[in-house]
Structure formats: C-alpha cells, structure tokens
Design a protein around this motif. Structure first.
Motif, PDB file in Angstrom:
ATOM      1  N   ALA A 105       0.833  -1.205   0.000  1.00  0.00           N
ATOM      2  CA  ALA A 105       0.000   0.000   0.000  1.00  0.00           C
ATOM      3  C   ALA A 105       0.866   1.252   0.000  1.00  0.00           C
ATOM      4  CB  ALA A 105      -0.926  -0.002   1.204  1.00  0.00           C
ATOM      5  N   LYS A 146       2.127   1.747  -3.470  1.00  0.00           N
ATOM      6  CA  LYS A 146       1.053   2.281  -4.307  1.00  0.00           C
ATOM      7  C   LYS A 146       0.800   3.748  -3.993  1.00  0.00           C
ATOM      8  CE  LYS A 146      -1.517  -2.018  -5.120  1.00  0.00           C
ATOM      9  NZ  LYS A 146      -2.809  -2.719  -4.911  1.00  0.00           N
ATOM     10  N   GLU A 188      -6.409   8.650  -4.520  1.00  0.00           N
ATOM     11  CA  GLU A 188      -5.819   7.307  -4.514  1.00  0.00           C
ATOM     12  C   GLU A 188      -4.598   7.266  -3.595  1.00  0.00           C
ATOM     13  OE1 GLU A 188      -5.047   3.297  -5.467  1.00  0.00           O
ATOM     14  OE2 GLU A 188      -6.837   4.541  -5.658  1.00  0.00           O
ATOM     15  N   GLN A 193      -4.458   4.865  -0.312  1.00  0.00           N
ATOM     16  CA  GLN A 193      -3.418   3.846  -0.163  1.00  0.00           C
ATOM     17  C   GLN A 193      -2.570   4.101   1.082  1.00  0.00           C
ATOM     18  OE1 GLN A 193      -3.097   1.068  -1.704  1.00  0.00           O
ATOM     19  NE2 GLN A 193      -4.682   1.439  -3.240  1.00  0.00           N
TER      20      GLN A 193
END
Length: 532
Positions: A239, A242, A332, A336
């Motif tokens: 995560a 990302k 996003e 994340q």
C-alpha cells in the motif's frame, strides 16, 4: 493390565485417545462469554480422500471465478460445494464478498479440510501463495464461527449483492461439523478483487472478537496470528508503494493541471479581447449604417469573438477533466496511505499482544514440565456414552490437555506397548467404527484396524497378554469374534457368527459368547472354534 472406565470426572489413566468425533482445541471461539470449540470428525473413515483431492475442490471453484473477478459469478455444485462471487461496483460504502456454500451432500467433516478447500480456492481465484491462503482460511473459519447467524452484522458490513444470498439460519459456520452440510454460508470479505495480497479484507477477518476467540486456545493460535501479522505488514508495504506511485502521478497530474489553467487564462484573455473588438466594431457599424466596410468588419469581429468563446469553453472542459484526474490521483494516494497506516497500526498492536501471549504460553509449558500427570476418561455425551481422554495434573486434578478424540466407545481404553487401544468412531456419513491405537503423547490416532467393528461390541483385553484383545467385527451383515494383536492385525476369527452385542467373557481355556442363534457358546482360545 486393567481396563479403565469413564465417568464425568477425570479418571486416572496412562495414555491418550483420538476417535471419530473430535474437538479441535486449536480453534476455540468466544462470543459473549461463551467458549465454543470446533467439533470435528477425526476418527476412522469408510473412504479416505487424499489431501490433493480435498484441495482440488477449492481449486476447481477458484479457477472458474478467476476468469473475471470484476463481475458477479458463481461456480460449483449446489448440492456439494458452491461459490457465489458477489460483487457490485454500483454500491459504495460496503463490502463485496465470496460466499462458500456447503451443500447437503458435502462430506467435509474436519475444520482442517474445510480450510484446505478455502485456501486452495483463494490461491486459484486470486493468486495467493499457499501459506498466505492457509493463514486467511484459518481466520475466515473462525470469523464465520464467531458471527454465525448474525445477520445484523452482515447487513451492516456487506452489500446487498452479498446479503441477499445469506439466511439468518445458515450464515457463517457452525462449530459442529454435523451442522455443516446444507447449513453453511461461509462469507469471505473482499477488500479489492484486484488487490493481490489485499484481495481479502484481513482487517475484517481478524477483528477483536476473532482474535479474542483464538486466544482461548491452549497455544493461543500464536503461529497463525504471527502469519497474519506478517501478511498485514506486507500489505502495508504494498500500500505504501502504491501510495508513493499515486503521489508521483498526482504531482504529474498537478503539473498538467497548472498548464491547463495557464491555457485557460490565455483563452480567457483572447475571448475578452475578441469580444471587446467585436463590441467596438458593432458600435462603429451602428453609427455608420451605410458604410458596408464597417458592417462587414463588425460581422467578422463578432465571428472571431464567437470562435474565441468556443475555444475558451473547450479549454475549460479540458481543465475540468485534468482537475478530475488530479483529484483522483490525490485521493488514490491518500487512500493507499490510509491502508498502509491502518495495516501498520494493526500489525504493531497485534505483535505486542502476541509477545505477551507467547510469554504466558511459555510460562505455562514450563510449569507443566515439572508436573506429574495421569490420563483419565471423561464422558462426552450421555446419550451415546462417548468418552474422551484428558491429561490432568495428578496433584490437584486440573486438566492439562484434552484429546481431540470424543467418540471412544464402551468407556474403555487399554494400554499396550504400541500405545492405547480403544474402539472409536461413528457410522455417519463417511465415518466408520474401528479398533484404533492412540499415541499417549499426541493423544491422536496412529493406527486402525482393517475391519469395521460392531457399534455395540465390547473390548476385552486378554489377561495373559496385555497386547491381545477381543472384540466383535462385521463381515457384511454378519458379526464375528476377533482376536487382535497390539498392531491391530486380526490374529483369529470365530468359526461361527455371533451376536453383534455379545458379552465376551475370558476363562483360562475358553471365550464365552452368545452365538448368532442366541445360544450360550464357549469358544477355544487357541482356535476360536466352539468347544464340543
């Protein structure tokens, strides 16, 4: 060696036992002050499926679902094993899920095999490694046992696509294997169907209630919990990666947005200038209506102003589209990073709890190492008279460990050089009744007879040899007296059939039984032929 008889309290004994119906102490669950144990069938079977065959059940289901995990689908046989891949992108704020249905004709009867099915499914459907899949499967089964029948919780947490396939009677997983077939709807919460190791929502399946229940086990499920922490830490790393990639993208998109804003400012200026020129030309044309050149100039200026307005509108749309891309990238990145932070926090908290539990287990094991102990039988079910072995502290009588075997028949177990011998099992589904050997250390079955033993047979040890036994076995529909060695091989069989529930009395030279015709009969100990 004398036989030992079971009663509700522990009775001194010197061995262990495992039988057909057994409790898996590794999977204790606590809900609302009620301690529950997974009850499994671990005794003899009519047909023994290989581990590969058991895993193949889940693999077959997962292979179908893996074809497109983004759309709702299903796979399998509703009468045996069936999966509903319940996903709905149109509903936000709640979880998608896979639902494993255990049909009425399914034969799974041990939590270990249930987990193999779930794990092989997860590997085939989402690419989980075998170890990660096993870790998730362990937590999934405990999670579903903790929330068995709790439709209120499922309704709050899951999308309608999931809950419409659940019933209050069957949602979740019973702790008793007898209630699995036809009565199980195992929910596997999905966080992101394309999330790799984050496909299944590990936070949901390892919530406080689940972990509390796992801590009730003798070893507090430390190994499984460590594996879950390791998985969450890897989830946090993924995560974070990302989030960093999304942040880079967000920076790039912001740069593009700034460029689009500059273009918009230029287009706005051009539109304003063009409109100003058009207004001036129109004013001049109105002042001199007979001047054709001014009239034509006004029309051309108005045309250029309209073109500039259209270009400005297009540019504003481009800026708006770029603004949306930028916001999506920033969102996003935040999401994340939130996942990474959450998984990291959970992992750190759980590691501390595991360290404390591990010390408790080690202290307990150290204390037990100095104990003197014995074994006893305790009554499990008064209606069936099934018993189980319990290892207990000789000094204060406290229980140290329960055997997973809960279907020792006749309340009788004998000690031999090979281990403890008993008749165990139950003739239900794929179960069978056999003569078995139980290891005193592991308290599990290590050997079983080839023959099926009568459900009503007594078990008698030969007083002249601690390693020889008599019991009644079945050959088709007929019952015969058998003499067995400690290796559970049939040494002698009676020449005549006997009553399946015949008493067995040993004398110096003969064995007294009731023949199948109901007559009192004495058999030779050397041949098991009737004495004349």
């Amino acid at each position: 060696m004398k036989k030992f008889t079971a009663f509700v309290a522990a009775v001194i004994f010197a061995a262990t036992s495992l039988s057909a119906l057994s409790v898996d102490r590794d999977e204790l669950n606590t809900t609302q002050n009620t301690t529950i144990e997974f009850i499994n069938y671990v005794g003899p079977h009519k047909v023994i499926d290989s581990l590969e065959a058991i895993k193949a059940i889940g693999t077959a289901l997962g292979t179908v679902i893996s074809k497109d995990v983004t759309v709702a689908s299903d796979a399998g046989n509703k009468a045996k094993y069936y999966v509903i891949h319940a996903v709905d992108p149109s509903e936000n704020g709640k979880l998608d899920a896979d639902i494993l249905i255990i049909g009425k004709d399914a034969l799974v009867d041990h939590i270990r095999n249930m987990r193999h099915i779930i794990a092989s499914y997860l590997s085939a459907a989402y690419g989980y490694t075998e170890q990660d899949a096993q870790t998730i499967a362990t937590f999934v089964t405990v999670y579903n046992a903790v929330y068995r029948g709790d439709m209120e919780t499922f309704n709050k947490k899951y999308k309608n696509a999931v809950t419409k396939n659940l019933t209050s009677e069957n949602c979740g997983l019973s702790v008793n294997y007898k209630d699995w077939a036809g009565k199980s709807e195992i929910v596997i919460p999905l966080f992101d169907v394309k999330g790799g190791i984050s496909t299944v929502d590990t936070s949901v399946i390892s919530d406080t209630k689940v972990v509390d229940s796992m801590q009730e086990d003798d070893d507090k499920n430390i190994d499984s919990r460590k594996d879950m922490v390791d998985l969450k830490e890897r989830e946090a790393e993924k995560a974070t990666e990302k989030a960093q990639d999304s942040q880079k993208k967000a920076t790039e998109e912001q740069k593009k947005l700034n460029e689009e804003k500059a273009k918009t400012e230029a287009a706005q200026k051009k539109a304003d200038d063009s409109q100003q020129k058009a207004d001036e030309a129109k004013k001049e044309a109105l002042a001199d209506p007979d001047n054709s050149e001014k009239q034509e100039a006004a029309k051309e200026a108005e045309k250029q102003a309209e073109t500039a307005k259209e270009e400005l509108a297009e540019q504003k749309q481009a800026e708006k589209a770029q603004e949306q891309k930028t916001e999506e990238a920033k969102t996003e990145a935040k999401q994340q990073q939130a996942v990474a932070d959450k998984k990291t926090t959970e992992a750190q908290k759980e590691r501390k709890e595991i360290a404390q539990d591990q010390k408790e287990v080690q202290d307990k094991e150290a204390a037990q190492a100095t104990m003197t102990f014995d074994y006893g039988l305790t009554l499990v079910d008064e209606s069936s008279l099934f018993s189980r072995l319990v290892k207990f502290n000789r000094e204060d009588g406290t229980s140290i460990k329960d055997s997973p075997v809960t279907t020792i028949r006749n309340r009788t177990v004998y000690k031999t050089d090979a281990g403890l011998v008993a008749v165990c099992g139950e003739n239900i589904n794929n179960g069978s009744v056999k003569l078995v050997t139980i290891d005193p250390d592991t308290m599990e079955i290590t050997n079983e007879s080839n023959e099926t033993i009568s459900e009503t047979s007594v078990l008698i040890q030969d007083s002249s040899s601690d390693n020889d036994f008599y019991c009644v076995f079945m050959d088709g529909n007929e019952a015969f007296l058998g003499k067995y060695g400690s290796d559970l091989k049939l040494k002698l069989r009676s020449k005549i059939s006997v009553k399946a529930a015949t008493p067995i009395t040993l004398t110096d030279t003969g064995v007294v039984i009731t023949a199948s015709n109901g007559l009192f009969t004495v058999l030779s100990k050397g041949t098991l032929e009737p004495l004349k």
